[in-house]
Motif scaffolding. Sequence first.
Motif, PDB file in Angstrom:
ATOM      1  N   PRO A 211       2.594  -7.541 -20.148  1.00  0.00           N
ATOM      2  CA  PRO A 211       2.308  -8.345 -18.967  1.00  0.00           C
ATOM      3  C   PRO A 211       2.603  -7.839 -17.863  1.00  0.00           C
ATOM      4  O   PRO A 211       3.182  -6.543 -17.481  1.00  0.00           O
ATOM      5  N   LEU A 212       2.225  -8.219 -16.899  1.00  0.00           N
ATOM      6  CA  LEU A 212       2.469  -7.643 -15.220  1.00  0.00           C
ATOM      7  C   LEU A 212       3.813  -8.049 -14.955  1.00  0.00           C
ATOM      8  O   LEU A 212       3.876  -9.300 -14.341  1.00  0.00           O
ATOM      9  N   LEU A 213       4.826  -7.053 -14.851  1.00  0.00           N
ATOM     10  CA  LEU A 213       6.212  -7.350 -14.628  1.00  0.00           C
ATOM     11  C   LEU A 213       6.623  -6.946 -13.193  1.00  0.00           C
ATOM     12  O   LEU A 213       6.008  -5.848 -12.710  1.00  0.00           O
ATOM     13  N   GLU A 214       7.515  -7.493 -12.540  1.00  0.00           N
ATOM     14  CA  GLU A 214       7.805  -7.026 -11.150  1.00  0.00           C
ATOM     15  C   GLU A 214       9.059  -6.081 -11.611  1.00  0.00           C
ATOM     16  O   GLU A 214       9.983  -6.364 -12.142  1.00  0.00           O
ATOM     17  N   ILE A 215       8.768  -4.821 -11.243  1.00  0.00           N
ATOM     18  CA  ILE A 215       9.619  -3.607 -11.597  1.00  0.00           C
ATOM     19  C   ILE A 215      10.582  -3.364 -10.504  1.00  0.00           C
ATOM     20  O   ILE A 215      11.876  -3.311 -10.837  1.00  0.00           O
TER      21      ILE A 215
ATOM     22  N   VAL B 290       6.747   1.177 -18.999  1.00  0.00           N
ATOM     23  CA  VAL B 290       7.635   0.850 -17.659  1.00  0.00           C
ATOM     24  C   VAL B 290       8.342  -0.169 -17.319  1.00  0.00           C
ATOM     25  O   VAL B 290       7.767  -1.714 -17.410  1.00  0.00           O
ATOM     26  N   LYS B 291       9.752  -0.315 -17.374  1.00  0.00           N
ATOM     27  CA  LYS B 291      10.483  -1.248 -17.485  1.00  0.00           C
ATOM     28  C   LYS B 291      11.253  -1.942 -16.183  1.00  0.00           C
ATOM     29  O   LYS B 291      11.484  -0.894 -15.451  1.00  0.00           O
ATOM     30  N   PRO B 292      11.484  -3.208 -15.968  1.00  0.00           N
ATOM     31  CA  PRO B 292      11.972  -3.482 -14.707  1.00  0.00           C
ATOM     32  C   PRO B 292      13.341  -3.003 -14.503  1.00  0.00           C
ATOM     33  O   PRO B 292      14.085  -2.852 -15.629  1.00  0.00           O
ATOM     34  N   VAL B 293      13.463  -2.576 -13.457  1.00  0.00           N
ATOM     35  CA  VAL B 293      14.822  -1.856 -12.925  1.00  0.00           C
ATOM     36  C   VAL B 293      15.815  -3.074 -12.719  1.00  0.00           C
ATOM     37  O   VAL B 293      15.564  -3.943 -11.750  1.00  0.00           O
ATOM     38  N   ALA B 294      17.097  -2.697 -13.021  1.00  0.00           N
ATOM     39  CA  ALA B 294      17.952  -3.878 -12.854  1.00  0.00           C
ATOM     40  C   ALA B 294      18.342  -3.585 -11.322  1.00  0.00           C
ATOM     41  O   ALA B 294      18.253  -2.228 -10.833  1.00  0.00           O
ATOM     42  N   PRO B 295      18.741  -4.695 -10.672  1.00  0.00           N
ATOM     43  CA  PRO B 295      19.026  -4.661  -9.199  1.00  0.00           C
ATOM     44  C   PRO B 295      19.869  -3.444  -8.637  1.00  0.00           C
ATOM     45  O   PRO B 295      19.727  -2.763  -7.543  1.00  0.00           O
ATOM     46  N   SER B 296      20.843  -3.322  -9.511  1.00  0.00           N
ATOM     47  CA  SER B 296      21.951  -2.025  -9.074  1.00  0.00           C
ATOM     48  C   SER B 296      21.366  -0.743  -9.534  1.00  0.00           C
ATOM     49  O   SER B 296      21.767   0.098  -8.742  1.00  0.00           O
TER      50      SER B 296
ATOM     51  N   GLY C 278       8.567  -6.586  -5.238  1.00  0.00           N
ATOM     52  CA  GLY C 278       7.093  -6.477  -4.912  1.00  0.00           C
ATOM     53  C   GLY C 278       6.254  -5.528  -5.473  1.00  0.00           C
ATOM     54  O   GLY C 278       4.989  -5.494  -5.392  1.00  0.00           O
ATOM     55  N   HIS C 279       6.784  -4.774  -6.562  1.00  0.00           N
ATOM     56  CA  HIS C 279       6.023  -3.688  -7.167  1.00  0.00           C
ATOM     57  C   HIS C 279       5.906  -4.091  -8.645  1.00  0.00           C
ATOM     58  O   HIS C 279       6.690  -4.314  -9.422  1.00  0.00           O
ATOM     59  N   PHE C 280       4.695  -4.761  -8.929  1.00  0.00           N
ATOM     60  CA  PHE C 280       4.360  -4.949 -10.292  1.00  0.00           C
ATOM     61  C   PHE C 280       3.682  -3.872 -10.937  1.00  0.00           C
ATOM     62  O   PHE C 280       2.630  -3.485 -10.621  1.00  0.00           O
ATOM     63  N   VAL C 281       4.009  -4.024 -12.411  1.00  0.00           N
ATOM     64  CA  VAL C 281       3.303  -2.851 -13.480  1.00  0.00           C
ATOM     65  C   VAL C 281       3.099  -3.661 -14.655  1.00  0.00           C
ATOM     66  O   VAL C 281       4.024  -4.351 -15.234  1.00  0.00           O
TER      67      VAL C 281
ATOM     68  N   ALA D 280       0.643  -1.208  -0.098  1.00  0.00           N
ATOM     69  CA  ALA D 280       0.077  -0.019  -0.099  1.00  0.00           C
ATOM     70  C   ALA D 280       0.730   1.251   0.108  1.00  0.00           C
ATOM     71  O   ALA D 280       0.539   2.039  -0.920  1.00  0.00           O
ATOM     72  N   ASP D 281       1.734   1.194   0.912  1.00  0.00           N
ATOM     73  CA  ASP D 281       2.617   2.550   1.019  1.00  0.00           C
ATOM     74  C   ASP D 281       3.431   2.783  -0.452  1.00  0.00           C
ATOM     75  O   ASP D 281       3.383   4.086  -0.947  1.00  0.00           O
ATOM     76  N   GLU D 282       3.984   1.932  -1.189  1.00  0.00           N
ATOM     77  CA  GLU D 282       4.772   2.004  -2.208  1.00  0.00           C
ATOM     78  C   GLU D 282       3.661   2.442  -3.349  1.00  0.00           C
ATOM     79  O   GLU D 282       4.185   3.136  -3.916  1.00  0.00           O
ATOM     80  N   LEU D 283       2.697   1.861  -3.273  1.00  0.00           N
ATOM     81  CA  LEU D 283       1.585   2.145  -4.531  1.00  0.00           C
ATOM     82  C   LEU D 283       1.037   3.828  -4.447  1.00  0.00           C
ATOM     83  O   LEU D 283       1.301   4.286  -5.397  1.00  0.00           O
ATOM     84  N   PHE D 284       1.089   4.250  -3.274  1.00  0.00           N
ATOM     85  CA  PHE D 284       0.455   5.420  -3.082  1.00  0.00           C
ATOM     86  C   PHE D 284       1.607   6.563  -3.168  1.00  0.00           C
ATOM     87  O   PHE D 284       1.423   7.517  -3.606  1.00  0.00           O
ATOM     88  N   GLU D 285       2.935   5.972  -2.965  1.00  0.00           N
ATOM     89  CA  GLU D 285       4.119   7.079  -2.892  1.00  0.00           C
ATOM     90  C   GLU D 285       4.709   6.952  -4.196  1.00  0.00           C
ATOM     91  O   GLU D 285       5.112   8.067  -4.626  1.00  0.00           O
ATOM     92  N   ASN D 286       4.304   5.845  -4.781  1.00  0.00           N
ATOM     93  CA  ASN D 286       5.300   5.713  -5.992  1.00  0.00           C
ATOM     94  C   ASN D 286       4.368   4.916  -7.271  1.00  0.00           C
ATOM     95  O   ASN D 286       4.756   4.030  -7.767  1.00  0.00           O
ATOM     96  N   PRO D 287       3.522   5.584  -7.649  1.00  0.00           N
ATOM     97  CA  PRO D 287       2.437   4.633  -8.468  1.00  0.00           C
ATOM     98  C   PRO D 287       3.245   4.949  -9.672  1.00  0.00           C
ATOM     99  O   PRO D 287       3.712   5.989 -10.384  1.00  0.00           O
ATOM    100  N   LEU D 288       3.443   3.682 -10.572  1.00  0.00           N
ATOM    101  CA  LEU D 288       4.152   3.687 -12.051  1.00  0.00           C
ATOM    102  C   LEU D 288       3.186   3.611 -13.262  1.00  0.00           C
ATOM    103  O   LEU D 288       3.643   3.894 -14.127  1.00  0.00           O
ATOM    104  N   HIS D 289       2.036   3.049 -12.979  1.00  0.00           N
ATOM    105  CA  HIS D 289       1.195   2.798 -14.116  1.00  0.00           C
ATOM    106  C   HIS D 289       0.530   4.217 -14.498  1.00  0.00           C
ATOM    107  O   HIS D 289      -0.019   4.573 -13.581  1.00  0.00           O
ATOM    108  N   PRO D 290       0.216   4.788 -15.704  1.00  0.00           N
ATOM    109  CA  PRO D 290      -0.306   5.702 -16.164  1.00  0.00           C
ATOM    110  C   PRO D 290      -1.616   6.100 -15.433  1.00  0.00           C
ATOM    111  O   PRO D 290      -2.276   6.753 -14.966  1.00  0.00           O
ATOM    112  N   TYR D 291      -2.382   4.833 -15.509  1.00  0.00           N
ATOM    113  CA  TYR D 291      -3.836   4.602 -14.853  1.00  0.00           C
ATOM    114  C   TYR D 291      -3.862   4.977 -13.268  1.00  0.00           C
ATOM    115  O   TYR D 291      -4.764   5.737 -12.799  1.00  0.00           O
ATOM    116  N   THR D 292      -2.905   4.164 -12.495  1.00  0.00           N
ATOM    117  CA  THR D 292      -2.781   4.332 -11.107  1.00  0.00           C
ATOM    118  C   THR D 292      -2.518   5.759 -10.835  1.00  0.00           C
ATOM    119  O   THR D 292      -3.208   6.230  -9.968  1.00  0.00           O
TER     120      THR D 292
END
Lengths: 328, 348
Positions: A302-306, A317-323, A309-312, A236-248
């Motif tokens: 597709p719904l990808l883990e960006i 919106v492309k997955p971020v490399a761990p580094s 725990g955060h799927f978009v 919940a916190d992450e979604l509200f602080e950092n929404p990534l999908h244009p619709y969200t």
Amino acid sequence: MAEVLLRVRNLVKYFKTSRGVVHAVDDISFDIEEGKTLGIVGESGCGKSTTGRCLIRLIEPTSGEIIYRGQDICKLKRSEMKNLRKEMQIIFQDPYASLNPRKTLLQIIAEPLLYNKIISSRDKFAIEKRVLELMEKVGLAERLINTYPHELDGGRRQRIGIARALAMEPKFIVCDEPVSALDVSIQAQILNLLKELQRDLGLTYVFITHDLSVVNHFSDDIAVMYLGQIVEKAPADELFENPLHPYTQALLSAILIPAVGANRERIKLRGEVASPIDPPPVCRFAKRCNYYSQECAHGVPPLLEITPGHFVACHQVKPVAPSATKAN
Amino acid sequence: MGSELNGQAAKDNKELVLEVNNLVVHYVLQEETVEAVNGISFSLEKGKTIGLVGETGAGKTTTALAIMNLVPDPPGVIKDGTIKVCGYNMLELSARQLEKIRGKEVSMIFQDPMTSLNPVITVGDQIAESIMLHEKLTYSQAFNRAKEMLEMVGIPGARATEYPHQFSGGMRQRVGIAIALACNPKLLLADEPTTALDVTIQAQVLDMIDELKRELGTALVMITHDLGVVAKICDLVAVMYAGRIVEYGTLEDVFDRTLHPYTEGLFNSLPDIRNRKNQLQPIPGLMPDPTNLPRGCSFAPRCRYVSDACREAQPTKHQVSETHVIYCSAYDDSNFQIERARGRGGNG
Ligand SMILES: Nc1ncnc2c1ncn2[C@@H]1O[C@H](COP(=O)(O)OP(=O)(O)OP(=O)(O)O)[C@@H](O)[C@H]1O
Ligand SMILES: Nc1ncnc2c1ncn2[C@@H]1O[C@H](COP(=O)(O)OP(=O)(O)O)[C@@H](O)[C@H]1O
Ligand code: SF4
Ligand code: SF4
Ligand SMILES: [Mg+2]
Ligand SMILES: [Mg+2]
């Protein structure tokens, strides 16, 4: 980390109608950990209730897996499902419509106990004792045991619905807009009650609502649905602080905050939600999206883990490399 | 309170579009009487927006119906009070005169757009009809105006020939708004116009009402239970409980310098989107039965600050500033503060 109680994979529910096939739920997947709440938000008709009803097989999914404690409940026979249904309950939005007007509180709350033969219908004393216990748990006064639902207000009727759901000592409850029909002061009473019960009984919830402040307050994780699909899912916190999908992003910007000067410019969307009947195989949000580009024409994203725990589900919106640093 | 505020406005030479004075409306049924509105007063200047806030049964819709002189009779009875819209005494006009004023001076957007739309007439014709009622236009002129009105609320004019059921909920609500605004009324009553709509559509409709209000100088009574909507578009707020106004003031008075225990309770019941861990503090208990209101303060059975005096007599009125009024006997003690006030370090 807690155990995954419910694992949903590629859940699909289509309705065939004279106007075409309604893609009410179209290939959604998620996990819910035991004792947690997954909030499902989205606008009218996006498939929230259909999802909720499929999860406990009140309606039959068209395809997909619903794995509850390691077992795919879609493969269970009716009788096996009937047994499991005790553990999996649902609370509806409209407490009026879901209660039999000709029955008293005692009869309504006792019904699942008798139906599942938990208590013999001849044992009047045991029935009343258990019903009173349940009534106490949900804050209904003892003196109401012989009243009818129409004599009560919306908040109390919702408490009856909750008592009934609790009768079978469930582990998992789908709450479908349980407070949407209630006034704010009563809404807060019911939300607190549901939280308390979760804490005391270790319940796992799917909490369906169109109210973003309520879902934010109530959920651990939130899935945002648009036209039958999950477009974003995050804590919940992450979604509200950092929404990534244009619709969200647009949805969250439209929330009206009850404080002077707190309401920012909202993101304006074109048009209205499209029809869920035979949608074209591209991003469902494309027609209204402010970021639409060539890239978006290539199939359903597709719904990808960006980030963990955060799927978009968005081509842009492309997955971020761990580094790498956090997206956005 | 209304009379003072009216007086104030008159002194400043402001144009009052609406004056409600001591309005009392009851629904007299066979076995009981519902005391829906119990003596409310407020006024509104040209171009301003007041929010009538309260939970189900507070008497909001009844108040709006009374302003239109549309309270269903029977069972509704206007027991007392006066209502002036642009100087017209709404409760004393003939049916013919009322018909002229409704739509032209004052119009209403209903909570459920379907109740105000005729399912078998195209939306264009419905708008045209209400225009022709007030203005000497030919049908084709009126129909063209109807198309313009649709465009104004964001619906392509070409869809004027469609029927209400062919529109989505949000579009129907916008048609309701187009009809209400067709004759450019000076006063608009909007009864929960966005409650049935999704958030993004709600935002569109509110933006639109806000824009039109600015463009046309319409005064607006916004009826809602949603404090977010109030914060977004209201200049003034009247909080209603059991048919009475309990707190009245500017948006800042009521939101930032809250004084009434019920208003405080409403704020404490709302989830705080900026702090999700915040514990909700519901108001305990239920609304009082409107057929059997307590003798003293109607909020007494649920109020955390209640004292014996509250149960005995109607709450006393406290005019704490030129704009801010509350009805609560606890303030008879000049040291009394609600918790929300303590939080902000004083009565503001
Ligand atoms: N039995 C049915 N037959 C045909 N279409 C259906 C059926 N049930 C639902 N649908 C359609 O499936 C889609 C999803 O409906 P659903 O009720 O799940 O939405 P929702 O997100 O719960 O909406 P709301 O917020 O309005 O409750 C809608 O387009 C709806 O019209
Ligand atoms: N036509 C009617 N007949 C009888 N009672 C009514 C009628 N309309 C409203 N009421 C009652 O009057 C009270 C105020 O209702 P209303 O003005 O609709 O409140 P609100 O709009 O604030 O929810 C409620 O108790 C309601 O049940
Ligand atoms: S895939 Fe394209 S159209 Fe769809 S949400 Fe992402 S940017 Fe917008
Ligand atoms: S008058 Fe008394 S009961 Fe009523 S709101 Fe004030 S303190 Fe509470
Ligand atoms: Mg639903
Ligand atoms: Mg109403």
